[in-house]
Structure formats: structure tokens, C-alpha cells
Write a protein that holds these residues in place. Structure first.
Motif, PDB file in Angstrom:
ATOM      1  N   VAL A 148    -107.922   0.872  38.547  1.00 12.49           N
ATOM      2  CA  VAL A 148    -106.606   0.411  38.115  1.00 12.49           C
ATOM      3  C   VAL A 148    -106.079  -0.610  39.119  1.00 12.49           C
ATOM      4  N   GLN A 149    -105.435  -1.655  38.622  1.00 14.77           N
ATOM      5  CA  GLN A 149    -104.763  -2.628  39.485  1.00 14.77           C
ATOM      6  C   GLN A 149    -103.375  -2.099  39.850  1.00 14.77           C
ATOM      7  N   ILE A 150    -103.062  -2.094  41.136  1.00 16.21           N
ATOM      8  CA  ILE A 150    -101.765  -1.615  41.617  1.00 16.21           C
ATOM      9  C   ILE A 150    -101.187  -2.644  42.570  1.00 16.21           C
ATOM     10  N   SER A 151    -100.164  -3.327  42.136  1.00 10.31           N
ATOM     11  CA  SER A 151     -99.566  -4.396  42.933  1.00 10.31           C
ATOM     12  C   SER A 151     -99.048  -3.869  44.266  1.00 10.31           C
ATOM     13  N   GLY A 152     -99.404  -4.564  45.335  1.00  8.57           N
ATOM     14  CA  GLY A 152     -98.919  -4.222  46.667  1.00  8.57           C
ATOM     15  C   GLY A 152     -99.775  -3.231  47.433  1.00  8.57           C
ATOM     16  N   LYS A 153    -100.746  -2.608  46.761  1.00  6.06           N
ATOM     17  CA  LYS A 153    -101.557  -1.586  47.429  1.00  6.06           C
ATOM     18  C   LYS A 153    -102.394  -2.181  48.556  1.00  6.06           C
ATOM     19  N   GLY A 154    -102.986  -3.351  48.331  1.00  2.94           N
ATOM     20  CA  GLY A 154    -103.835  -3.963  49.347  1.00  2.94           C
ATOM     21  C   GLY A 154    -103.092  -4.227  50.643  1.00  2.94           C
ATOM     22  N   ALA A 155    -101.879  -4.760  50.530  1.00  3.55           N
ATOM     23  CA  ALA A 155    -101.091  -5.064  51.723  1.00  3.55           C
ATOM     24  C   ALA A 155    -100.735  -3.791  52.487  1.00  3.55           C
ATOM     25  N   LEU A 156    -100.445  -2.715  51.773  1.00  3.54           N
ATOM     26  CA  LEU A 156    -100.120  -1.448  52.433  1.00  3.54           C
ATOM     27  C   LEU A 156    -101.333  -0.889  53.174  1.00  3.54           C
ATOM     28  N   ASN A 157    -102.487  -0.891  52.512  1.00  2.94           N
ATOM     29  CA  ASN A 157    -103.697  -0.403  53.174  1.00  2.94           C
ATOM     30  C   ASN A 157    -104.034  -1.240  54.400  1.00  2.94           C
TER      31      ASN A 157
ATOM     32  N   VAL B 166    -111.880 -10.395  55.656  1.00  2.00           N
ATOM     33  CA  VAL B 166    -111.827  -9.275  54.715  1.00  2.00           C
ATOM     34  C   VAL B 166    -110.488  -9.300  53.981  1.00  2.00           C
ATOM     35  N   THR B 167    -110.553  -9.402  52.662  1.00  2.00           N
ATOM     36  CA  THR B 167    -109.354  -9.415  51.834  1.00  2.00           C
ATOM     37  C   THR B 167    -109.179  -8.052  51.162  1.00  2.00           C
ATOM     38  N   TYR B 168    -108.041  -7.440  51.373  1.00  2.00           N
ATOM     39  CA  TYR B 168    -107.742  -6.136  50.782  1.00  2.00           C
ATOM     40  C   TYR B 168    -107.224  -6.327  49.358  1.00  2.00           C
ATOM     41  N   LYS B 169    -107.795  -5.619  48.405  1.00  2.00           N
ATOM     42  CA  LYS B 169    -107.476  -5.787  46.996  1.00  2.00           C
ATOM     43  C   LYS B 169    -106.324  -4.876  46.556  1.00  2.00           C
ATOM     44  N   ASP B 170    -105.614  -5.328  45.536  1.00  2.00           N
ATOM     45  CA  ASP B 170    -104.596  -4.501  44.881  1.00  2.00           C
ATOM     46  C   ASP B 170    -105.273  -3.682  43.790  1.00  2.00           C
ATOM     47  N   GLN B 171    -106.166  -2.801  44.201  1.00  2.00           N
ATOM     48  CA  GLN B 171    -106.946  -2.032  43.242  1.00  2.00           C
ATOM     49  C   GLN B 171    -107.157  -0.621  43.757  1.00  2.00           C
ATOM     50  N   ALA B 172    -107.018   0.342  42.877  1.00  2.00           N
ATOM     51  CA  ALA B 172    -107.314   1.736  43.214  1.00  2.00           C
ATOM     52  C   ALA B 172    -108.475   2.203  42.363  1.00  2.00           C
ATOM     53  N   THR B 173    -109.422   2.914  42.986  1.00  2.00           N
ATOM     54  CA  THR B 173    -110.571   3.433  42.254  1.00  2.00           C
ATOM     55  C   THR B 173    -110.775   4.901  42.595  1.00  2.00           C
TER      56      THR B 173
END
Length: 240
Positions: free
Chosen positions: A42-51, A27-34
Motif C-alpha cells: 500500500v502507498q502511504i504518504s509521508g511514511k518514507g520521510a518518517l522512517n 538511498v531513497t525511502y519510499k512512501d510504501q508499506a508492505t
């Protein structure tokens, strides 16, 4: 070494891949907020790694309390390895305080304590905007059996106790959250999906400020510093 193979599913926040082990998903976490069921994106850099890091800490806490989950490991900053499971097509929502759609629907004061915690289920369907469904509707439409619903409600209560303790220890109020469940090949019902500020409401107990995706929904400011705050507090409590 485990290898990622074909893409099985691309969601709003994660991509799910098969691996060369049929029992394990990548499972790959995306740098995306919906928001609004994907209508706002919206693309948000670093969000996937934080989640991913927040989910990892919370899945470990839940598992340590004896609650079965699909979590296996976190091999890098973007990836979670999980047990493959057949997902129950429901979102199980638990509300400890009135907020969001609940507060608007019933015109309560914001963050009214709810005792007992309120359980709600929603059918997972973007086309239908994830409609609310009561237990009888769920059973009649064949989305889950009575015993499955009973188990989901019981597990949700157990998860609630664990998460409330985790967040209370770091000065955060757990307002509400969404869970998803799935069946392992051996018939075990497990907590699946993710455990992050994307699918829960969190409020700073000292300031009353949101520490979740409401910051994005309501355009209150940048999202990653908020998620970083949640991660830093949880890490501090876990001495990671």
C-alpha cells in the motif's frame, strides 16, 4: 556536490542508487508499506520521510556507542547517503519478548520476557519467503563464515543494548527487531539497511499499544500517526 546516478536496486521500502562517488550510495525511502514479504502493498504518504528520520536518529545513537554502520548523512527528507557495502544475505533477528511468529510457534503468552534474548537468522530470499536458517545451515550453504556469524551475533547484542536504552527512555518497549549487515571495501563488517518501526516491534509501555508496522499488518488504523509518535518521542529525548 554528490550526484545520484543509476538505480541499483528497488526494494519494498527503499530504492538504492549509485552516485558519482563509487564508495557512496544514495538511498531513497519510499512512501510504501508492505507485509507478507511484499504480497500486501500500500502507498502511504509521508511514511518514507518518517522512517528516514527515525533511522537517522537511531543510526547516530548506534554509531555514538562505537558500533560501525554504513550511515553517512541525511541530506533531505527522503534521502540517506550510505557507504557502499557487500550485503550479507541474512536477516539477524533479536527477540526480547515473545511476539509474532515466535509467540504463535511456541504458544507462549504474549510478550513473555525472553532471557537471554533469542537470536534467529533468516536467509534473504523473497522467492523462498525468507526461510529460517540455523548457524550450521548458513555455514554449510556458504552464506556466511563462522567468524562472520559470531560477529553478527555480537554486534546484534550491542545494538540491542543501545536500542533498548533509547526506547526505554521514552516509554517504549523494544519487543524484537531485524538487522542487516554488510562488508565495506576495507573488510569492516557494518550495520546496514535501516532502523525503523518497519523492522522492529515496539509497544507503548503505558498503553500496550503497538507503535510499529503491526498496525498495518493487523489493520488497526493509520500508520503515519504511529510512526510520528515514535519520531516525536525520540526527538524529544535527543533534544532535536
Amino acid at each position: 556536490m554528490l550526484k545520484k546516478t543509476e538505480l541499483l536496486y528497488s526494494g519494498k521500502a527503499k530504492d538504492v542508487f549509485a552516485t558519482d562517488d563509487p564508495a557512496v550510495l544514495w538511498v531513497t525511502y519510499k512512501d510504501q508499506a508492505t507485509a507478507l514479504n511484499g504480497k500486501k502493498k500500500v502507498q502511504i504518504s509521508g511514511k518514507g520521510a518518517l522512517n528516514l528520520q527515525i533511522s537517522t536518529l537511531l543510526f547516530k545513537a548506534v554509531a555514538a556507542a562505537g558500533i560501525p554502520t554504513h550511515y553517512l548523512s541525511t541530506p533531505d527528507q527522503q534521502t540517506m547517503l550510505c557507504q557502499r557495502c557487500e550485503m550479507v544475505p541474512l536477516e539477524a533477528v533479536v527477540r526480547n519478548f515473545a511476539s509474532g511468529s515466535f509467540q504463535r510457534k511456541f504458544q507462549t503468552e504474549p510478550l513473555l520476557p525472553l532471557q537471554p534474548a533469542v537470536h534467529e537468522c533468516y536467509y534473504k530470499s523473497d522467492a523462498l519467503d525468507d526461510p529460517f536458517a540455523n548457524d550450521e545451515q548458513i555455514i554449510a550453504l556458504g552464506w556466511a563464515k563462522p567468524a562472520t556469524l559470531e560477529a553478527i551475533h555480537a554486534l546484534s547484542d550491542q545494538v540491542n543494548l543501545v536500542l533498548q536504552a533509547q526506547f526505554s527512555a521514552v516509554g517504549i518497549k523494544l519487543v524484537d527487531f531485524k538487522l542487516e549487515f554488510g562488508w565495506l571495501a576495507d573488510g569492516t563488517l557494518v550495520l546496514a539497511d535501516e532502523l525503523s518501526p518497519d523492522n522492529m516491534r515496539l509497544v507503548d509501555e503505558a498503553t500496550g499499544e503497538s507503535l510499529d508496522k503491526d498496525v498495518f499488518r493487523k489493520e488497526q488504523g493509520p500508520l503515519t500517526p504511529v510512526y510520528q509518535t515514535v519520531l516525536d518521542r525520540l526527538r524529544g529525548a535527543a533534544h532535536v
